[in-house]
Design an enzyme around this catalytic site. Structure first.
Site: not given
Ligand code: APR
Length: 313
Positions: A12, A16, A35, A99, A123-124, A155, A179
């Protein structure tokens, strides 16, 4: 009983939240914003904020924040952004240690609670995370794809349109491969409404645009201190929409290859048809020799990171 589709967003955070906003606006389904327990209130608050948009925008989709996987049960679509994003100076591969356990946890829960979902992983490092998700769940390749190609192509398209001074609507451009820094902008398939881009833009300008596209994510990380989220979210929405509305769109997505383009047991960006059957078909286009070489280099990089992931039990 709701007859709307159910879309579970795992993570989230920044992407998200944008996903929830865009999906709700299009009324593609009721949304669950999931989350971890430490962020449950945050997810609930974000969901409530976005749900209040409904009164202004006039949509009826519900948005529910949660840290309980049971709330995601039976989701039709699952979009995974769980994990940490890049910080300045980091490569996508630097995210593996953090990750990988997260994607494994998400995969186990997805298998238990959402066994029929169409899954889009964001996710990356993308190609390795989507590979691990499929391996861990055993879901068929039709239902597990990765989002990267739509974003990288967006892009590329924008940079080309700006260079030529034409509308983005008239640019057709595609980026394939992993990617990462070796992604493959396919110039041979790139046109301005049918006119080859190579006839309209000088080689040195094209080279600069390709370099900027490859570093497109890093450019934003450097500026913002975290990774992009508006365009990544909308890219995944295009994929989810193609599935939910059976649009049969041809989109570049990370797909599990089974011999296509000469690769197997690997996720990599290729053109696919997405419709009601999920990934319905991998489309094999003719590539130039230089493009084939770039794809081979990209595949090698993806394979290296996948091998690291496979070695970590
Ligand atoms: N289950 C659910 N959510 C999780 C878990 C889990 N096990 N572990 C972490 N999270 C949540 C985090 O708490 C956080 O709120 O995933 C969310 C990621 O959000 P952001 O840190 O804002 O990252 P965001 O910019 O959304 O990117 C997420 O996508 O593009 C890729 O590289 C980027 O790997 C990254 C991912």
């Amino acid at each position: 009983m709701s007859t709307r589709k159910k879309i579970a967003l795992i993570g989230a955070g920044n992407i998200g939240g944008e996903l929830a906003a865009a999906l709700a606006r299009r009324e593609l389904g009721d949304i669950v914003l999931f989350d971890i327990p430490q962020k449950e209130d945050f997810a609930k608050g974000k969901a409530l904020d976005l749900e209040q948009n409904a009164s202004i925008e006039g949509y009826d989709a519900s948005i529910k924040g949660t840290a309980n996987w049971a709330d995601c049960a039976g989701a039709d679509v699952l979009i995974v952004t769980a994990g940490i994003p890049r910080k300045p100076g980091q490569s996508r591969n630097d995210l593996v240690a953090t990750n990988l356990p997260i994607i494994r946890n998400v995969a186990d829960n997805a298998k238990e609670h959402c066994p029929g979902a169409f899954v889009i992983v964001i996710s990356n490092p993308l190609d390795a995370m989507v590979y691990e998700f499929k391996r861990r769940t055993g879901f068929p390749r039709e239902r597990v794809v990765g989002m990267a190609g739509v974003l990288d192509s967006a892009r590329f398209t924008l940079f080309l349109a700006r260079e030529m001074g034409v509308s983005v609507k008239d640019v057709r451009a595609m980026v394939l491969g992993g990617h990462g820094d070796d992604m493959v902008p396919v110039l041979s398939a790139c046109t301005i409404n049918g006119v080859r881009v190579t006839e309209m833009v000088a080689k040195d300008k094209l080279d600069a645009i390709i370099a900027r596209t490859r570093g497109g994510g890093g450019e934003i990380v450097k500026l913002m201190g975290t990774s992009a989220y508006y365009a990544p979210a909308l890219s995944a929405v295009a994929m989810a929409e193609a599935y939910l509305l059976n649009q049969k769109r041809l989109l570049p997505c990370a797909a599990f290859l089974q011999g296509e383009y000469g690769y197997s047991d690997l996720y990599m960006g290729v053109p696919v048809i997405i419709g009601g059957g999920g990934l319905e078909r991998v489309v094999e286009i003719a590539l130039g020799d230089d493009e084939k070489q770039m794809l081979a280099k990209s595949a090698k990089s993806v394979r290296e990171i996948v091998d690291i992931v496979r070695a970590q039990t």
